[in-house]
Design a protein around this motif. Structure first.
Motif: not given
Lengths: 344, 344, 344, 344
Positions: D71-75, D86-90, D94-95, D139-144
């Motif tokens: 998972v990547v957190f954007f702060a 987009d690139e990370i999700l692909q 998860r983001v 949220i349970k199934d969210a990618r973003l």
């Protein structure tokens, strides 16, 4: 030189009177009373006053010494001025009361909010509500002035132009306000501790604060009818300052509110309407007898937001008290009140 | 009316000069410069000044406008006064420099601590160190005054009586000091953020702070020899205030130090020796041109502790600058400097 | 699960014990006492604890309920543990005293500083001074631990390596310290008010503070002889934090002090020697059981400056108490103590 | 162990993620990026993290290292997640975006408020608004996931029960809010300086703040229609905390609002409805992932006042981000989020 007495001078409004009067060109504090601190020099209690009051000492309040002065300021909890004002007035000394004792016209309403019988209802008819922006002409000849509360000063100055012009829908006005901790006084209450009030914000008195009837009375006077005001005060971690954010539904979108406010307060020495888009900072009045106001209608919608900032101890208490004194004694209204706010 | 120019007026010492001079009976600010804020009204930058400077506007510094004034205050980073002072002085206008440019007698020492060549070494011989308690007589006739730094003011006033009398062992004197955050200026530095400086205390410059050589120079002058001083400044979470706690080994236990200090500063309007057992609070001088000092020898031991508190922006900078101006122009030394400190 | 009782849990060290123990994997608070708040839920007094202690309620201290626990923490004013400790110990329950009752070895010295007779001198021989960095091995088997004071923790940890190695001239050591306001406790004292302690710094106890004999005792133990310490505490406007700046004359210039400190505390989980040139910030330990230390010899001179920062309520009180408990009960020393300090 | 990457970790939400994840039992920070601080250890930037992240070092963001995590957190400031998500999700990572990039459903509205084109409108349909109290199942199934803003979290949690039940007149709802200074981030802005934000309160964004459309969108979702919201944020001098005071006209006086709120949030681990008459203190959530709410109808009138307090960096940002992660990865929702708020 006007001879001044201060009853109950150990609290924050007391020391603030001393600070302002120290440099007043036409007034001098002759007497300051405190039962608990009798015999203590004010310079020993307040080290900022050492060079200004080298000998002034707290004494027990006695009618003779008070009435030897031209004016008596009450910087006391509510109830004290009730019991002393009459005798002082009869001796020809004027009274400026910073407490809540004479702010409400209706003694029953006072009793309801303060939980005790009103101690001097016969004086209510001559007590003048000391908001110079409304009552300057009456204050001139007053013997007994009730200095407005801190929140009431800020909220009324914020709303007066709208309410007087009938531009605010009276069905629903909101005053969301905040005070620095000095508003709670110098009493040693838990909630006033540095470690309780610091790094914290909290609402209080949500179900009904004693300043609510005072504000409503003031707005009713200029509106000519009752307004439905919701008033929520908050405590914020600063020493001084009141910030009032008021919300009202505008009844006429065609009015230029900025121009209205500038015009309304054009001649007022202690009300400053900020340029459009600039909002009042409490620090811009820290230590100064000034109310800065901004008016904004967000996105040209139905709601107008009027913000006001004062120093609760100055325009919200002791400064306004001195302003009243100046008016009562025919002095320049800004005598002793030219202090510049401290930034930073 | 003395015509005043301020070079570099956007910082905290600049706004503080404006605050103090707003009420000065014999001086008026005619010019204030800032390259970055050219054309901006000071009232728009500093909302506390709105009613006091309705039209004063930042301009680009130009020698003609500066020399049309009687005195130029430099409230600039170091290096600026170096480049402008000479021309101003030659035009007959006096210079009061709040920066460090002319504080050290020795240009090489200056270069060592400030990391650049001294820009006006030929002016050092006539520059007067503007600590009135030491140099009042010389300040009277000075054309160029270097206003002492904030820490140096507090530490020197704390130690002068001891050092001058040879009562402090010069082998080891400690000055453990703390400053409010305004001492770091109005620059947008990370360490000055509310969220970095708040709820925090930290030492800085432990290995050598620029105020160290200034303090040592001042002590050497009165001691007649070098003193070994360790100076550690700290940052504490308050806006204004310097607190200096100095420690020295007493060489003569028979001297009544309280009496010595009271006698030494007996005639000083801006130094207050507190009664024995009372310690200086920085808030007792907040906004006021005053240094409060206490002296204590714990348990009658070998070490004497002398504490001093000033407002870094007043007695530590702009207030002292005005005090120097008053002396230079033959005014009452306390003109414009009677502000009472703000408590609470 | 270790059953914990807390006597006197309404103060700041009490709530801090509750905060730390809420997440302790091997201990649970079963009893918390307060005479004045009997019947009040801790969640109603401390809203931060609502989800962690939904039912725990203050009760009147009774020996039976206390001795039904494995350990009793005293978070009381001095004098209380004196009267209760013996009975609790005899019942086989261990005692960790956060007050000053058992910190001094000499009951007469205690009496001299605390102004009343020592209430349990017969327990002094077995009381262990709970500074794990010095006494870990003895703490393991202790029944009665005296948790060090906040200043003594910071100052001793700062000076121990120097003093133990004989590297500090014992003729003159200075500890110039500062505390946040929570160090004064939750009592409603005037000096602890937001409007008194805010925007202010002041020294106190200059002529002799109760932590002085405790620090001197600790240093004497490791030095093998008495040291001449001058200790001046100050109050600074932050909620939490102790900052100690200590000054000593170095007796041997050849020692690498940075290496000495790193080596000395190499295995200590709660002492952090900062890299050279980095100074401890009190906020870096806010809420954490940690002491951060920096050592610097300014300009390679005679004086070494050692700075230490702790959270007065954690490593200076409740955290250290839990650390002692962990040692006494054979737990991982950092159980329940892994909280990360809050920045910002 | 969930492998975590943080993009843009130098700000306050970044360090707060590090603080919370340091003790998370099922997640570990593997990567943290910062272009400006490449090569700097987080322990050197944030001294509170020294013992928790001895080696973690800021690196330049690279897709390979980010997608090697779970998972990547954007702060980050707004706009950054747009270009990388987009690139990370692909790559199957998860983001969780703490910025505003995916909070608004409508890319045109986003553009209007943020003044630049939306950089990834094609992702909006799958972005989930991460307010667990509303969207937990999605949220349970969210990618973003778009983590809500700080004000929007507090205001929505305060108003949801009323608005969802149609109990608030949608013609005029007021949200008068205040934030501590950390809400302005770690950027070196003038207004965030200790000497600018200290001892001050001021409104901002009165004419339209970027959180306004986000709040209105959230209320519209549950109300099924648009609400007329006036939102005024203020800056108050504390480090952490959001206080929201919301005002609405009640459409049905017969409803027991206290019971409604208790019922509505009965199963929520991070929403706490206070007992009647108790108001939320921001310090009661300092450092904790919690929203405390009080509801009051002053004097049983037409207006209901709902107050909410959160820590802007925890439930208002990083804590809520971790809460989302826990839900997305099927962990206990309170993993790593059990920290007790710091009082005092």
């Amino acid at each position: 030189m006007i001879k001044v007495a201060i009853v109950g001078g150990t609290g924050y409004t007391g020391v603030e009177l001393l600070r302002l009067l120290a440099l007043h060109p036409h007034a001098r504090v002759e007497v300051i009373t405190s039962r608990s601190e009798e015999g203590v020099r004010v310079a020993d209690m307040y080290p900022n006053l050492r060079e200004h009051y080298p000998i002034l000492t707290f004494s027990v309040p006695e009618v003779e010494t008070l009435t030897a002065c031209d004016v008596v300021f009450f910087a006391t909890p509510h109830g004290v001025a009730h019991s002393l004002a009459d005798e002082i007035l009869q001796a020809g000394t004027r009274v400026i009361d910073l407490s809540a004792d004479f702010r409400l016209e209706d003694s029953e309403e006072w009793t309801q909010w303060y939980g005790q019988p009103h101690g001097a209802p016969h004086l209510l008819s001559e007590a003048v509500y000391g908001l110079p922006e409304v009552n300057r002409d009456v204050i001139k000849d007053a013997r007994l002035v009730a200095v407005p509360g801190c929140y009431p000063t800020a909220v009324q100055l914020a709303l007066l132009p709208l309410v007087e012009q009938g531009l605010a829908d009276p069905k629903q006005i909101i005053a969301s306000c905040a005070s620095g901790v000095s508003g709670a006084g110098r009493g040693t209450k838990l909630g006033s501790l540095f470690c309780e009030a610091g790094e914290n914000m909290v609402a209080y008195g949500v179900n009904g604060h004693r300043h609510l009837p005072e504000i409503k009375q003031g707005l009713r006077r200029v509106a000519g009818k009752s307004v439905n005001l919701t008033f929520v005060p908050h405590l914020v971690p600063m020493i001084r300052g009141i910030h009032a954010t008021t919300y009202a539904t505008v009844t006429d979108h065609s009015v230029d509110l900025q121009a209205l406010y500038e015009q309304y307060y054009r001649d007022e020495p202690f009300v400053d309407i900020l340029p459009a888009g600039v909002f009042p900072q409490t620090r811009s009045v820290k230590g100064a007898n000034m109310c800065r106001i901004a008016v904004q209608r967000p996105q040209n919608g139905d709601v107008v937001v009027v913000m006001a900032a004062i120093d609760n101890l100055v325009k919200g208490a002791s400064g306004q008290a001195v302003q009243n004194m100046n008016i009562m004694f025919g002095l320049e209204e800004n005598s002793g009140l030219q202090t510049v706010a401290l930034i930073p």
